[in-house]
Design an enzyme around this catalytic site. Sequence first.
Site, short mmCIF file in Angstrom:
data_model
loop_
_atom_site.label_atom_id
_atom_site.label_comp_id
_atom_site.label_asym_id
_atom_site.label_seq_id
_atom_site.Cartn_x
_atom_site.Cartn_y
_atom_site.Cartn_z
N SER A 185 0.79 -1.22 0.00
CA SER A 185 0.00 0.00 0.00
C SER A 185 0.83 1.27 0.00
O SER A 185 0.36 2.30 -0.48
CB SER A 185 -0.95 0.01 1.20
N HIS A 213 -5.35 -3.98 -1.67
CA HIS A 213 -5.01 -3.02 -2.72
C HIS A 213 -4.89 -3.71 -4.08
O HIS A 213 -4.09 -3.29 -4.92
CB HIS A 213 -3.73 -2.28 -2.37
N LYS A 242 -12.29 -0.37 -0.17
CA LYS A 242 -11.48 0.30 -1.20
C LYS A 242 -12.20 0.19 -2.55
O LYS A 242 -13.17 0.90 -2.79
CB LYS A 242 -10.07 -0.28 -1.20
#
Length: 397
Positions: A185, A213, A242
């Site tokens: 990240s 991610h 996310k």
Amino acid sequence: MQTATFHDRIAAELSDIDAQGLTKPERVIQSRQGPVIEVGGRQVLNFCANNYLGLGGDDRVVAAANAATDRRGAGTASVRFICGTLDIHKELERAIADYLGFEDSILFAAAFDANGGLFEPLFGAEDAIVSDSLNHASIIDGVRLCKAKRYRFATSDMADLEAQLKAARADGARDIVIATDGAFSMDGYIAKLDEIRVLADRYGALIMVDDCHATGFLGPQGKGSYAHHGVKVDFVTGTFGKALGGAMGGFICATSEVVQLLKQRARPYLFSNALAPSICGASLEAIRIAQGPEGDTLRTQLTANAARFRSAMTEAGFDLLPGQHPIVPVMLGDARLAQTMAARMLELGVYVIGFSFPVVPRGAARIRTQMSAAHTFDHIDQAVAAFTTAGRELGVI
């Protein structure tokens, strides 16, 4: 009084953090998440959210969240095994497992909890965990809760990984699990899971991947870093906070037997309230979008945005970490400089955040920019222009 001494110590520590330029300010957003947000009554470009597919403020995702709340209320007021499991929880577990190609999944209140709950129920003192040195704090904390022997390898260094695997085998480990972020990240590096898979097979090891991610936008249909490399792994942890809607909540995907054991033993699952129905509804809609044709369009745009930003920033003279990931770190080195530049960027109409110790190593302060599929090329060009202005003023370029 002793309590006064305690509060004096806390105040001194806060003062020291500020003196080093390490204070991390919170800037209040007054709008939905998106490529343009309202901060302090101003419309500014947003270049630091994990909103990879741009679904955090999508009307369909919001409507799905509201509809789920209407049907099932604000929350269960309970943990899952008591009276907190709703039909929408089972629907989301099935949806994320099917999307990512696993037998089953288990939901958590946060991805941090997913990593915190994975290792301790599955691995004991007879086992070994070989962990990447740049792994997320939640993996590190999850490993600490486990009695397994710990080994660490330098990021993406396959020779070091093999050396640690050899050491674990020589030490008599029963089961070995290699633990790694799928995409790191703070750096945007994508783990070399194809090479890790070869070594795992050679030494009879399992593979755990944190794909927070990566899920939704890396690999075919956005299935993640392992799909990006075309390999199988044993455990995938991830988030709905996310690319998949931007709310919160985490999950572990694995075999049915592993999931059933985690539901019996994983403490963050057993002792945390069930996910709110609104989060489940939003996440289900985001998964539907991500795995379909529209998801492919969004992923194409995201890739193009990252390439355009990287190219223009490199041409402007900035020091970027290499890669193809939508995370694009602009390296500055000094913590106070990173904070000063982030503040100047906000004045110029671009919302970014300076990252410094302990989030990144000392001397490696940066502004970590993140692209979204919702950004336009005009957004990208405006951001580069602001960076160039700030960079020249502050002597960065």
